[in-house]
Design a protein around this motif. Structure first.
Motif, mmCIF file in Angstrom:
data_model
loop_
_atom_site.group_PDB
_atom_site.id
_atom_site.type_symbol
_atom_site.label_atom_id
_atom_site.label_comp_id
_atom_site.label_asym_id
_atom_site.label_seq_id
_atom_site.Cartn_x
_atom_site.Cartn_y
_atom_site.Cartn_z
ATOM 1 N N ASP A 1 0.843 -1.196 0.000
ATOM 2 C CA ASP A 1 0.000 0.000 0.000
ATOM 3 C C ASP A 1 0.875 1.241 0.000
ATOM 4 O OD1 ASP A 1 -2.526 -1.360 2.231
ATOM 5 O OD2 ASP A 1 -2.072 -1.733 0.119
ATOM 6 N N ARG B 1 -14.450 -4.237 0.638
ATOM 7 C CA ARG B 1 -13.958 -3.781 -0.667
ATOM 8 C C ARG B 1 -14.457 -2.378 -0.976
ATOM 9 N NH1 ARG B 1 -14.690 -9.409 -2.138
ATOM 10 N NH2 ARG B 1 -16.840 -9.005 -2.806
ATOM 11 N N ARG C 1 -4.239 0.207 -3.172
ATOM 12 C CA ARG C 1 -4.305 -1.068 -2.460
ATOM 13 C C ARG C 1 -4.332 -2.213 -3.460
ATOM 14 N NH1 ARG C 1 -7.846 2.679 -0.558
ATOM 15 N NH2 ARG C 1 -7.452 3.442 1.559
ATOM 16 N N HIS D 1 -4.371 -5.549 -2.401
ATOM 17 C CA HIS D 1 -5.068 -6.703 -1.853
ATOM 18 C C HIS D 1 -6.578 -6.540 -2.013
ATOM 19 C CE1 HIS D 1 -5.841 -10.116 0.782
ATOM 20 N NE2 HIS D 1 -6.721 -9.367 1.437
ATOM 21 N N SER E 1 -9.440 -15.778 1.460
ATOM 22 C CA SER E 1 -8.141 -15.359 1.990
ATOM 23 C C SER E 1 -8.093 -15.505 3.502
ATOM 24 C CB SER E 1 -7.861 -13.913 1.583
ATOM 25 O OG SER E 1 -6.649 -13.447 2.146
ATOM 26 N N ASP F 1 -5.863 -9.619 9.846
ATOM 27 C CA ASP F 1 -4.948 -9.011 8.888
ATOM 28 C C ASP F 1 -5.408 -7.579 8.620
ATOM 29 O OD1 ASP F 1 -3.376 -8.235 6.769
ATOM 30 O OD2 ASP F 1 -3.702 -10.052 5.591
ATOM 31 N N LYS G 1 -5.002 -5.709 6.210
ATOM 32 C CA LYS G 1 -5.418 -5.483 4.823
ATOM 33 C C LYS G 1 -6.870 -5.872 4.581
ATOM 34 C CE LYS G 1 -2.124 -7.918 2.864
ATOM 35 N NZ LYS G 1 -1.342 -8.319 4.038
ATOM 36 N N GLN G 2 -7.443 -6.652 5.495
ATOM 37 C CA GLN G 2 -8.865 -6.995 5.383
ATOM 38 C C GLN G 2 -9.423 -7.278 6.779
ATOM 39 O OE1 GLN G 2 -9.095 -10.635 2.861
ATOM 40 N NE2 GLN G 2 -9.349 -11.680 4.828
#
Length: 405
Positions: A2, A74, A207, A209, A215, A345, A347-348
């Motif tokens: 990122d 998202r 981003r 991811h 995931s 995580d 990222k999510q």
């Protein structure tokens, strides 16, 4: 990787904690009304315990929110640009306020329409929670995760004090409509610190991811955390699902229970949340979880003895109820949710943390329904004794699962 493209300074941890704390309080006001206040009101009106147990169905959006959490995450974290957490919070907040106003207008006698409106409100609040949890994990450094969890659990108990305490007091003194509408309009000021503060200081990023359930489920930390959540929630929450109706049948009125819930959540719950954060740092999550299970088992056995044999004063009953539903619960869930944050995580984070909470909600919903039938057909004494045994049986299991890395 990122890449930040904005030079705007990140908000301080204190600012983040205060802002998300307001959102957690607002969500818990709704939860306190639904799962603490409403069961007591319904029992006061003479509804049977098995019907009251169906209120747990309102938790369905909280149990299933993992299904739409990737889409929300998202949207919140676009491939390029600023995060959209504030937009999600505004939309969910407006739906929640409108739904609560409808509940107030319908009145408690309209059982199924009220249940439907509360389910819509739960859907909106659960969606906001996805964004809020993801924002918290993403915005706080690991060394501040404990404080973030204290804000989450402490905010939850403060909200429960309002939704399960002040709400019942207002119902008894001013009626259902005034009480529900007061709670609805309280949601607005609780969300303003976030919307006017950290939501406007988001940085533009790119981003790579793409958040997804696949995931998350590929990671062993997530799978182990789901097992830990199921075991712990079953042992801790299921036994307390009938505590409100039990106190009504023990002779307490709505105002007394409202005051007990309010004082317990506002003071005992918040203090236990802070103490839990310190104990996690000193003793580790596993030891705190085991301690909370043992203490909860003791309180459940006390409720069983009180129902079967009596001989205790109402003051003692109230004290144990407060320590059990506020103190012990807060102590344990600080440890459990702190571990959830570390497993998520960044990222999510909205997806990962949501999976843990969905397991919590799913087990709570099923446990609440079973609890209603068990208490109705076997009596409070047998129900609380069985719940205490389950809590003790969970000790070795949670010790093993919570030790996984």
């Amino acid at each position: 990787m990122d890449i930040a493209v904005s030079r705007r300074a990140s908000p301080s941890p204190v600012t983040v904690l205060l802002s998300i704390g307001g959102l957690y309080v607002a969500q818990s006001v709704i939860g306190g009304i639904t799962w603490t206040g409403l069961p007591a009101v319904m029992r006061d009106q003479g509804l049977p315990l098995d019907r009251i147990g169906l209120i747990s169905l309102v938790a369905l959006p909280w149990a299933l929110k993992f299904l739409w959490s990737p889409a929300i995450e998202r949207y919140r974290l676009p491939p390029a640009g600023k995060t959209r957490t504030g937009t999600i919070v505004v939309a969910g907040g407006l739906v929640s306020i409108a739904g609560m106003c409808a509940v107030g207008a319908l009145g408690p006698a309209a059982w199924w329409p009220v249940l439907a409106c509360l389910t819509v409100v739960a859907f909106a609040a659960a969606t906001v929670d996805i964004a809020c949890d993801g924002f918290a994990v993403q915005s706080l450094a690991k060394e501040n995760h404990g404080w973030g969890n204290a804000a989450q659990v402490g905010g939850a108990y403060l909200g429960s004090a309002i939704g399960g305490g002040l709400f019942l007091f207002l119902v008894d003194s001013h009626g259902w409509r005034i009480a529900v509408w007061a709670m609805a309009f309280l949601l607005l000021p609780l969300g303003l610190p976030f919307l006017l503060g950290v939501a406007n200081r988001a940085r533009a990023e790119t981003r790579a991811h793409v958040p997804s359930l696949a995931s998350a489920l590929r990671r062993p930390e997530i799978r182990g955390g789901l097992a830990a959540s199921a075991i712990y929630v079953l042992a801790q929450k299921a036994g307390l699902a009938m505590l409100g109706p039990f106190l009504i049948d023990a002779g307490l009125n709505l105002s007394t229970i409202g005051i007990v819930n309010g004082i317990g959540s506002m003071f005992v719950g918040v203090a236990a949340a802070l103490a839990g954060g310190a104990l996690v740092r000193w003793c580790g999550t596993r030891n705190v979880l085991v301690l909370a299970l043992i203490l909860q088992a003791g309180s459940l056995f006390f409720f069983s003895v009180f129902d079967v044999f009596g001989g205790f004063s109402t003051t003692v009953l109230i004290a144990v109820a407060v320590l059990s539903s506020s103190g012990v619960m807060a102590l344990g869930f600080v440890a459990l949710y702190a571990q959830f944050m570390r497993w998520s995580d960044p990222k999510q984070a909205g997806v990962d943390f949501t999976l843990f909470q969905c397991m919590d909600a799913l087990v709570s919903m099923a446990g609440g329904i079973v609890a209603g039938y068990a208490a109705q057909y076997f009596g409070y004494g047998a129900f609380f004794a069985g719940a205490g045994v389950i809590a003790l049986m969970a000790v070795p299991a949670i010790a093993v699962v919570s030790n996984r890395r």
